[in-house]
Design an enzyme around this catalytic site. Structure first.
Site, PDB file in Angstrom:
ATOM      1  N   HIS A   8       0.846  -1.194   0.000  1.00  0.00           N
ATOM      2  CA  HIS A   8       0.000   0.000   0.000  1.00  0.00           C
ATOM      3  C   HIS A   8       0.880   1.242   0.000  1.00  0.00           C
ATOM      4  O   HIS A   8       2.060   1.185   0.374  1.00  0.00           O
ATOM      5  CB  HIS A   8      -0.936  -0.009   1.208  1.00  0.00           C
ATOM      6  CG  HIS A   8      -2.048  -0.992   1.059  1.00  0.00           C
ATOM      7  ND1 HIS A   8      -2.636  -1.618   2.121  1.00  0.00           N
ATOM      8  CD2 HIS A   8      -2.696  -1.453  -0.040  1.00  0.00           C
ATOM      9  CE1 HIS A   8      -3.595  -2.416   1.691  1.00  0.00           C
ATOM     10  NE2 HIS A   8      -3.639  -2.351   0.382  1.00  0.00           N
ATOM     11  N   GLY A  55      -3.034  -1.933  -7.570  1.00  0.00           N
ATOM     12  CA  GLY A  55      -4.046  -2.677  -6.826  1.00  0.00           C
ATOM     13  C   GLY A  55      -5.471  -2.204  -7.059  1.00  0.00           C
ATOM     14  O   GLY A  55      -6.346  -3.005  -7.414  1.00  0.00           O
ATOM     15  N   ASP A  60      -4.382  -6.493  -7.761  1.00  0.00           N
ATOM     16  CA  ASP A  60      -4.565  -7.538  -6.745  1.00  0.00           C
ATOM     17  C   ASP A  60      -5.297  -8.730  -7.338  1.00  0.00           C
ATOM     18  O   ASP A  60      -4.968  -9.890  -7.055  1.00  0.00           O
ATOM     19  CB  ASP A  60      -5.341  -7.003  -5.539  1.00  0.00           C
ATOM     20  CG  ASP A  60      -4.621  -5.881  -4.814  1.00  0.00           C
ATOM     21  OD1 ASP A  60      -3.374  -5.867  -4.823  1.00  0.00           O
ATOM     22  OD2 ASP A  60      -5.313  -5.021  -4.244  1.00  0.00           O
ATOM     23  N   ASP A  80      -1.444  -1.539   4.780  1.00  0.00           N
ATOM     24  CA  ASP A  80      -1.576  -0.397   5.688  1.00  0.00           C
ATOM     25  C   ASP A  80      -2.854  -0.600   6.495  1.00  0.00           C
ATOM     26  O   ASP A  80      -3.948  -0.361   5.987  1.00  0.00           O
ATOM     27  CB  ASP A  80      -1.636   0.901   4.891  1.00  0.00           C
ATOM     28  CG  ASP A  80      -1.763   2.128   5.772  1.00  0.00           C
ATOM     29  OD1 ASP A  80      -1.856   1.987   7.013  1.00  0.00           O
ATOM     30  OD2 ASP A  80      -1.768   3.244   5.220  1.00  0.00           O
ATOM     31  N   HIS A  87     -10.355  -0.650  -2.542  1.00  0.00           N
ATOM     32  CA  HIS A  87     -10.410  -1.968  -3.175  1.00  0.00           C
ATOM     33  C   HIS A  87     -10.273  -3.088  -2.139  1.00  0.00           C
ATOM     34  O   HIS A  87      -9.781  -4.167  -2.442  1.00  0.00           O
ATOM     35  CB  HIS A  87      -9.346  -2.076  -4.275  1.00  0.00           C
ATOM     36  CG  HIS A  87      -7.940  -1.909  -3.786  1.00  0.00           C
ATOM     37  ND1 HIS A  87      -7.464  -0.749  -3.237  1.00  0.00           N
ATOM     38  CD2 HIS A  87      -6.906  -2.780  -3.759  1.00  0.00           C
ATOM     39  CE1 HIS A  87      -6.202  -0.901  -2.895  1.00  0.00           C
ATOM     40  NE2 HIS A  87      -5.839  -2.138  -3.189  1.00  0.00           N
ATOM     41  N   ASP A  90     -11.111  -6.650  -3.068  1.00  0.00           N
ATOM     42  CA  ASP A  90     -10.090  -7.324  -3.882  1.00  0.00           C
ATOM     43  C   ASP A  90      -8.966  -7.860  -2.999  1.00  0.00           C
ATOM     44  O   ASP A  90      -8.451  -8.963  -3.226  1.00  0.00           O
ATOM     45  CB  ASP A  90      -9.501  -6.366  -4.917  1.00  0.00           C
ATOM     46  CG  ASP A  90     -10.518  -5.862  -5.924  1.00  0.00           C
ATOM     47  OD1 ASP A  90     -11.594  -6.475  -6.030  1.00  0.00           O
ATOM     48  OD2 ASP A  90     -10.227  -4.852  -6.586  1.00  0.00           O
ATOM     49  N   ARG A  96      -7.972 -14.584   0.675  1.00  0.00           N
ATOM     50  CA  ARG A  96      -8.765 -15.808   0.736  1.00  0.00           C
ATOM     51  C   ARG A  96      -8.200 -16.849  -0.213  1.00  0.00           C
ATOM     52  O   ARG A  96      -8.044 -18.024   0.146  1.00  0.00           O
ATOM     53  CB  ARG A  96     -10.232 -15.526   0.398  1.00  0.00           C
ATOM     54  CG  ARG A  96     -11.133 -16.764   0.531  1.00  0.00           C
ATOM     55  CD  ARG A  96     -12.568 -16.493   0.087  1.00  0.00           C
ATOM     56  NE  ARG A  96     -12.663 -16.189  -1.329  1.00  0.00           N
ATOM     57  CZ  ARG A  96     -12.596 -17.109  -2.304  1.00  0.00           C
ATOM     58  NH1 ARG A  96     -12.445 -18.371  -2.017  1.00  0.00           N
ATOM     59  NH2 ARG A  96     -12.697 -16.742  -3.561  1.00  0.00           N
TER      60      ARG A  96
END
Length: 130
Positions: A8, A55, A60, A80, A87, A90, A96
């Site tokens: 980030h 991202g 991502d 962060d 997002h 995402d 996951r």
């Protein structure tokens, strides 16, 4: 190994410093990164990085697709935790997928250093990509 590097905005300097510190080790691996993170790493090091979109623009998700195809062995994602991310869905989807496919993920410098040092000591379990 195939290593994804994501950071980030507030932590990009930390990621660049991490890449500089571990450049000799990272040179022997295939690196992927989201857009700006990859560009900053390549500017500061001799590392070659396959860059995706940033991202928020889908980077991502692009790295998530590599995870789903079992083409990523390790994700270093300096998140962060104090800043809201537009997002966030995402990001959660990527994490996951990493859990589903048993991919180690470091979300901070301390964990990243433990994982990268385990690579250096051949203590890392790799998966068959066939």
């Amino acid at each position: 190994m195939n290593i994804a590097l994501i950071s980030h905005d507030a932590l990009k300097d930390k990621m660049v410093n991490f890449a500089i510190a571990y450049e000799p080790l990272l040179l022997s691996h295939r690196l992927y990164a989201t857009g700006t993170t990859g560009a900053l790493i390549m500017e500061a090091t001799q590392l070659k990085v396959t860059r995706f979109l940033s991202g928020p623009l889908g980077g991502d998700q692009q790295i998530g697709a590599l995870v789903a195809e079992q083409n990523v062995d390790l994700i270093i994602f300096f998140r962060d935790p104090l800043t809201s991310q537009p997002h966030e869905p995402d990001i959660l989807a990527l994490l996951r997928l990493a859990d589903v496919h048993d991919i180690p993920v470091a979300t901070n410098l301390a964990t990243a250093e433990i994982l990268i040092r385990s690579l250096d000591q051949d203590g890392f379990i790799t998966r068959d990509h066939s």
